[in-house]
Design a protein around this motif. Structure first.
Motif, PDB file in Angstrom:
ATOM      1  N   LEU A  63       0.860  -1.182   0.000  1.00  8.77           N
ATOM      2  CA  LEU A  63       0.000   0.000   0.000  1.00  8.77           C
ATOM      3  C   LEU A  63       0.893   1.227   0.000  1.00  8.77           C
ATOM      4  O   LEU A  63       1.942   1.245   0.655  1.00  8.77           O
ATOM      5  N   ALA A  64       0.474   2.259  -0.716  1.00 11.15           N
ATOM      6  CA  ALA A  64       1.299   3.457  -0.842  1.00 11.15           C
ATOM      7  C   ALA A  64       0.429   4.708  -0.723  1.00 11.15           C
ATOM      8  O   ALA A  64      -0.275   5.081  -1.657  1.00 11.15           O
ATOM      9  N   GLY A  73      -3.341  -5.004  -3.055  1.00  8.10           N
ATOM     10  CA  GLY A  73      -3.263  -4.543  -1.669  1.00  8.10           C
ATOM     11  C   GLY A  73      -4.575  -4.623  -0.898  1.00  8.10           C
ATOM     12  O   GLY A  73      -4.673  -4.133   0.227  1.00  8.10           O
ATOM     13  N   LYS A  74      -5.577  -5.272  -1.468  1.00  6.69           N
ATOM     14  CA  LYS A  74      -6.906  -5.308  -0.834  1.00  6.69           C
ATOM     15  C   LYS A  74      -6.878  -5.991   0.523  1.00  6.69           C
ATOM     16  O   LYS A  74      -7.390  -5.461   1.515  1.00  6.69           O
ATOM     17  N   SER A  75      -6.305  -7.186   0.569  1.00  7.41           N
ATOM     18  CA  SER A  75      -6.275  -7.909   1.853  1.00  7.41           C
ATOM     19  C   SER A  75      -5.398  -7.180   2.856  1.00  7.41           C
ATOM     20  O   SER A  75      -5.721  -7.119   4.049  1.00  7.41           O
ATOM     21  N   GLY A 123      -1.473  -0.739  -4.876  1.00  8.65           N
ATOM     22  CA  GLY A 123      -1.435  -0.167  -3.532  1.00  8.65           C
ATOM     23  C   GLY A 123      -1.941   1.259  -3.425  1.00  8.65           C
ATOM     24  O   GLY A 123      -1.774   1.899  -2.389  1.00  8.65           O
ATOM     25  N   ARG A 124      -2.568   1.749  -4.485  1.00 10.91           N
ATOM     26  CA  ARG A 124      -3.114   3.113  -4.444  1.00 10.91           C
ATOM     27  C   ARG A 124      -4.585   3.093  -4.816  1.00 10.91           C
ATOM     28  O   ARG A 124      -5.010   2.285  -5.634  1.00 10.91           O
ATOM     29  N   VAL A 125      -5.336   4.020  -4.224  1.00  7.72           N
ATOM     30  CA  VAL A 125      -6.744   4.172  -4.602  1.00  7.72           C
ATOM     31  C   VAL A 125      -6.785   4.936  -5.925  1.00  7.72           C
ATOM     32  O   VAL A 125      -6.342   6.079  -6.008  1.00  7.72           O
ATOM     33  N   VAL A 126      -7.294   4.266  -6.961  1.00 11.82           N
ATOM     34  CA  VAL A 126      -7.350   4.932  -8.272  1.00 11.82           C
ATOM     35  C   VAL A 126      -8.760   5.378  -8.623  1.00 11.82           C
ATOM     36  O   VAL A 126      -8.963   6.120  -9.582  1.00 11.82           O
ATOM     37  N   ARG A 127      -9.745   4.888  -7.859  1.00 11.83           N
ATOM     38  CA  ARG A 127     -11.113   5.276  -8.148  1.00 11.83           C
ATOM     39  C   ARG A 127     -11.903   5.187  -6.857  1.00 11.83           C
ATOM     40  O   ARG A 127     -11.690   4.275  -6.069  1.00 11.83           O
ATOM     41  N   ASP A 128     -12.802   6.114  -6.627  1.00  8.22           N
ATOM     42  CA  ASP A 128     -13.628   6.113  -5.415  1.00  8.22           C
ATOM     43  C   ASP A 128     -14.992   6.632  -5.845  1.00  8.22           C
ATOM     44  O   ASP A 128     -15.135   7.803  -6.198  1.00  8.22           O
ATOM     45  N   ALA A 129     -15.954   5.736  -5.869  1.00  3.11           N
ATOM     46  CA  ALA A 129     -17.247   6.117  -6.448  1.00  3.11           C
ATOM     47  C   ALA A 129     -18.401   5.528  -5.663  1.00  3.11           C
ATOM     48  O   ALA A 129     -18.353   4.388  -5.243  1.00  3.11           O
ATOM     49  N   GLY A 130     -19.424   6.345  -5.490  1.00  4.86           N
ATOM     50  CA  GLY A 130     -20.665   5.821  -4.922  1.00  4.86           C
ATOM     51  C   GLY A 130     -21.338   4.943  -5.965  1.00  4.86           C
ATOM     52  O   GLY A 130     -21.120   5.114  -7.161  1.00  4.86           O
TER      53      GLY A 130
END
Ligand SMILES: Nc1ncnc2c1ncn2[C@@H]1O[C@H](COP(=O)(O)OP(=O)(O)OP(=O)(O)O)[C@@H](O)[C@H]1O
Ligand SMILES: [Mg+2]
Length: 239
Positions: free
Chosen positions: A33-34, A55-57, A229-236
């Motif tokens: 994770l980064a 990096g999910k787990s 290890g990075r969040v590339v998308r965050d969506a409802g």
């Protein structure tokens, strides 16, 4: 001292807050994770998606206090999870977190009801109250008829229901699930997807990690995608 956390933090703080979280394994490879920033509010069902190795787990383990970040902070229900010692970390998981895994991790030497009772016993809940709660959960999850059966005799879908019942026994503020449908066939998967969606509809905050887009579609109020290890998308997710 209260042994049992309220179901949700009531003061408007996010239930889960990760700030600049990184996790490296110190072998010169890329970090698992980064620099992850993530907040989860009470009542959400967050699905964490992403390719294998993204990096999910690792993220789930950090929230559960099963692993520590090499940088950043992890706060859950007002508690700095990344700073807890071993005993406090175990107590945190017992009282505030429910964990569900791909391969159930039930104890085959115990009956279904004794598996479900175990977290309450470890937390010191009075026996009568624990039995009442276990019976209620088994009923609600549609597995009451298996109370005296050993998990080894149940189908995958039934075993996962038992695992969810166990995870809910101490009324956790947060239910964490890592690939809960990963070992199930399509029909059994449908049952578990519906079960988790129903729990969230009843107010249970959930963070789940999955490759199963049907699970995310059925249950998630929001999805984030991890890559390297990075969040590339965050969506409802539209209801
Ligand atoms: N104990 C460990 N030691 C070294 N590297 C590790 C360890 N655990 C995880 N990793 C590495 O960290 C990265 C992220 O692993 P993680 O298990 O979080 O991925 P994941 O997204 O859950 O993958 P999958 O979908 O296959 O379960 C991978 O590159 C993995 O090899
Ligand atoms: Mg994983």
């Amino acid at each position: 001292m209260t042994m049992y956390a309220p179901a949700q933090s009531a003061d408007g703080r996010p239930l889960v807050e990760l700030r600049e979280v990184s996790r490296s394994y110190g072998q010169g490879g890329p970090p698992a994770l980064a620099g992850v920033d993530l907040r989860v509010a009470a009542g959400e069902c967050l699905a964490v998606l992403g390719p294998s190795g993204s990096g999910k787990s690792t993220l789930l383990h950090l929230i559960a206090g099963l692993d520590r970040p090499t940088g950043g902070s992890v706060t859950v229900d007002g508690l700095r999870v990344d700073r807890l010692g071993e005993a406090a970390s175990a107590r945190y998981r017992r009282s505030r977190i429910g964990l569900v895994f791909q391969f159930f991790q039930l104890l085959d030497d115990l009956t279904v009801v004794d598996n479900v009772l175990l977290p309450a016993q470890l937390a010191g809940l009075p026996r009568a109250e624990a039995r009442r709660r276990a019976a209620e959960l088994l009923e609600r999850l549609g597995i009451a008829r298996y109370a005296g059966t050993h998990p080894g005799r149940l189908s995958g879908g039934e075993r996962q229901r038992v695992a969810v019942a166990r995870a809910l026994m101490n009324r956790p503020a947060l239910l964490l699930a890592d690939e809960p449908t990963g070992a199930l066939d399509s029909a059994a998967g449908d049952g578990v997807r519906e079960l988790l969606a129903g729990l969230n509809a009843d107010g249970q905050t959930i963070v789940l990690v999955t490759h199963d887009l049907r699970l995310a579609a059925a249950c998630a109020t929001r999805t984030v995608e991890l890559v390297d290890g990075r969040v590339v998308r965050d969506a409802g997710v539209a209801a």
